[in-house]
Design an enzyme around this catalytic site. Structure first.
Site, PDB file in Angstrom:
ATOM      1  N   LYS A 234      25.456  -5.904  -0.838  1.00  5.89           N
ATOM      2  CA  LYS A 234      26.918  -6.060  -0.920  1.00  5.89           C
ATOM      3  C   LYS A 234      27.616  -5.362   0.246  1.00  5.89           C
ATOM      4  O   LYS A 234      28.829  -5.237   0.260  1.00  5.89           O
ATOM      5  CB  LYS A 234      27.425  -5.479  -2.242  1.00  5.89           C
ATOM      6  CG  LYS A 234      26.811  -6.114  -3.482  1.00  5.89           C
ATOM      7  CD  LYS A 234      27.284  -5.375  -4.732  1.00  5.89           C
ATOM      8  CE  LYS A 234      26.436  -5.732  -5.928  1.00  5.89           C
ATOM      9  NZ  LYS A 234      26.617  -4.799  -7.047  1.00  5.89           N
TER      10      LYS A 234
ATOM     11  N   HIS B 274       4.763   5.625  11.721  1.00  2.95           N
ATOM     12  CA  HIS B 274       4.323   5.528  10.314  1.00  2.95           C
ATOM     13  C   HIS B 274       3.364   6.713  10.112  1.00  2.95           C
ATOM     14  O   HIS B 274       2.148   6.566  10.075  1.00  2.95           O
ATOM     15  CB  HIS B 274       3.611   4.192  10.113  1.00  2.95           C
ATOM     16  CG  HIS B 274       3.313   3.839   8.679  1.00  2.95           C
ATOM     17  ND1 HIS B 274       3.513   4.699   7.619  1.00  2.95           N
ATOM     18  CD2 HIS B 274       2.824   2.692   8.145  1.00  2.95           C
ATOM     19  CE1 HIS B 274       3.157   4.094   6.501  1.00  2.95           C
ATOM     20  NE2 HIS B 274       2.742   2.876   6.785  1.00  2.95           N
TER      21      HIS B 274
ATOM     22  N   ARG C 117       0.799  -1.221   0.000  1.00  2.00           N
ATOM     23  CA  ARG C 117       0.000   0.000   0.000  1.00  2.00           C
ATOM     24  C   ARG C 117       0.834   1.276   0.000  1.00  2.00           C
ATOM     25  O   ARG C 117       0.656   2.161  -0.844  1.00  2.00           O
ATOM     26  CB  ARG C 117      -0.914   0.053   1.250  1.00  2.00           C
ATOM     27  CG  ARG C 117      -2.188  -0.713   1.139  1.00  2.00           C
ATOM     28  CD  ARG C 117      -2.561  -1.268   2.497  1.00  2.00           C
ATOM     29  NE  ARG C 117      -1.588  -2.284   2.807  1.00  2.00           N
ATOM     30  CZ  ARG C 117      -1.709  -3.559   2.436  1.00  2.00           C
ATOM     31  NH1 ARG C 117      -2.783  -3.955   1.835  1.00  2.00           N
ATOM     32  NH2 ARG C 117      -0.757  -4.425   2.698  1.00  2.00           N
ATOM     33  N   THR C 118       1.755   1.388   0.973  1.00  2.00           N
ATOM     34  CA  THR C 118       2.475   2.652   1.161  1.00  2.00           C
ATOM     35  C   THR C 118       3.316   2.987  -0.069  1.00  2.00           C
ATOM     36  O   THR C 118       3.342   4.123  -0.548  1.00  2.00           O
ATOM     37  CB  THR C 118       3.379   2.549   2.401  1.00  2.00           C
ATOM     38  OG1 THR C 118       2.595   2.020   3.474  1.00  2.00           O
ATOM     39  CG2 THR C 118       3.939   3.886   2.804  1.00  2.00           C
TER      40      THR C 118
ATOM     41  N   ARG D 159      11.192   3.792   3.829  1.00  2.00           N
ATOM     42  CA  ARG D 159      10.782   2.812   4.854  1.00  2.00           C
ATOM     43  C   ARG D 159      12.028   2.041   5.254  1.00  2.00           C
ATOM     44  O   ARG D 159      12.776   1.564   4.399  1.00  2.00           O
ATOM     45  CB  ARG D 159       9.723   1.846   4.307  1.00  2.00           C
ATOM     46  CG  ARG D 159       9.441   0.704   5.270  1.00  2.00           C
ATOM     47  CD  ARG D 159       8.240  -0.100   4.903  1.00  2.00           C
ATOM     48  NE  ARG D 159       7.022   0.664   5.154  1.00  2.00           N
ATOM     49  CZ  ARG D 159       5.791   0.136   5.054  1.00  2.00           C
ATOM     50  NH1 ARG D 159       5.644  -1.137   4.706  1.00  2.00           N
ATOM     51  NH2 ARG D 159       4.737   0.866   5.309  1.00  2.00           N
TER      52      ARG D 159
HETATM   53  N1   CP Z   1      -0.390  -0.027   5.850  1.00  2.00           N
HETATM   54  C1   CP Z   1       0.829  -0.307   5.331  1.00  2.00           C
HETATM   55  O1   CP Z   1       1.846   0.275   5.703  1.00  2.00           O
HETATM   56  O2   CP Z   1       0.823  -1.298   4.388  1.00  2.00           O
HETATM   57  P1   CP Z   1       2.102  -1.756   3.558  1.00  2.00           P
HETATM   58  O3   CP Z   1       3.051  -2.441   4.530  1.00  2.00           O
HETATM   59  O4   CP Z   1       1.584  -2.697   2.517  1.00  2.00           O
HETATM   60  O5   CP Z   1       2.745  -0.539   2.976  1.00  2.00           O
END
Ligand code: CP
Length: 308
Positions: free
Chosen positions: A88, A138, A60-61, A110
């Site tokens: 590496k 998040h 999603r993100t 991320r």
């Molecule tokens: N909600 C969320 O962060 O989903 P993903 O891990 O798929 O990005």
């Protein structure tokens, strides 16, 4: 002139003011209109290059940010740690500095290490957006969650929000707590005692261990996934037992004498923290959350670009 955020990075909700959150929501409302038009693109980020750096898995993100950037006409580069020279032995700072030397303006990242974005913000000039740092924050998930709640319930001041599930390992939970409290909502968590952080009361968050009582208390329940990949010891006897004591199912909702909004940030473990007949019911706004994610992320990117 574009109104500005109080910060040039979005490292966590902790560092945003209530005014920043309101500005992001007002901007996101405009972008939600844009992405529902036949022509979904605006030129706002033309000449801006954004790098999406994902050192952890995401569906999603990652797609949401990429779509948001493309809808704003940014140039986009995608990096995935699993297919990169990180394998590496290249460090985070070397990786990012090499990417930035190709004239990248903004970084969406991320990373599994809490604080990785904070560290980077002290070493690079690009605007940084935290797309999840380990078990810490998040922020854009919390923003899209609160935006979706407001769309459904109106002003969140005084509203009761339950966050249910694996609170201990959840960056969504902490960002939601900060965001909802800044908007005046009351927050409770529910889950097995082993998955509730010991410091939770210091954040002004209530705790309820009985799921039926917790659901009876709230206006909206945000159900979180059990993050088995972050659990190196057993926190509860079995998934079956977890589902029996803390899973949200239709029978529980049918016993409530009120309307309730059900949310989940995804990915869902169907039949564990939530059953399919709840996830896919009229109570659920799970797919609206995903739709709103694009508009909220467009707003964050647009407002940070304005600070350049
Ligand atoms: N909600 C969320 O962060 O989903 P993903 O891990 O798929 O990005």
């Amino acid at each position: 002139m574009v109104q500005q955020l109080s910060t040039r990075h979005v490292l966590g909700i902790k560092y945003l003011t209530p005014g920043d959150i309101r500005l992001i929501f007002e901007t996101a409302k405009t972008f939600k209109e844009v992405i529902n038009r036949p022509i979904k693109k605006v030129p706002s980020l033309r000449d801006i290059t954004v790098a999406n750096l994902f050192f952890e898995n995401s569906t999603r993100t990652r797609i949401s940010f990429e779509l948001a950037e493309k809808r704003l006409s940014a140039d986009v580069v995608n990096f995935s740690a699993s297919t990169s020279s990180v394998k590496k032995g290249e460090t985070l700072l070397d990786t990012v500095n090499n990417i930035l030397s190709m004239k990248v303006d903004m970084v969406v990242m991320r990373h599994p290490a809490p604080g990785a974005h904070h560290f980077l913000s002290q070493h690079i000039d690009a605007n940084i957006i935290n797309a999840g740092d380990g078990t810490h924050e998040h922020p854009t998930q919390a923003l899209l969650d609160a935006f979706s709640m407001e769309e459904k319930l109106g002003d969140l001041s005084g509203k009761k929000v339950l966050i249910c599930g694996d609170i201990l390992h959840s960056r969504v939970a902490l960002s939601n707590v900060f965001c909802l409290q800044k908007l005046g909502a009351e927050v409770k968590v529910c889950g097995p005692p082993t998955l509730i952080p010991k410091y939770i009361d210091q954040l002004g968050v209530g705790v309820e261990y009985n799921i039926e009582k917790a659901l009876a208390w709230c206006d909206v329940a945000n159900i979180l996934r059990i993050q088995l990949e972050r659990q190196d010891i057993k926190f509860f006897p079995s998934l079956r037992e977890y589902a029996q004591y803390f899973g949200v199912n239709k029978a529980l909702l049918d016993r409530l004498d009120k309307e309730i909004v059900i949310m989940h940030p995804g990915p869902i473990n169907r039949g564990v923290e939530i059953t399919s007949d709840v996830a896919d019911s009229n109570h659920s706004i799970i797919l609206q959350q995903v739709e709103n994610g694009v508009a909220v992320r467009m707003a964050v990117l647009y407002l940070l670009a304005a600070s350049r």
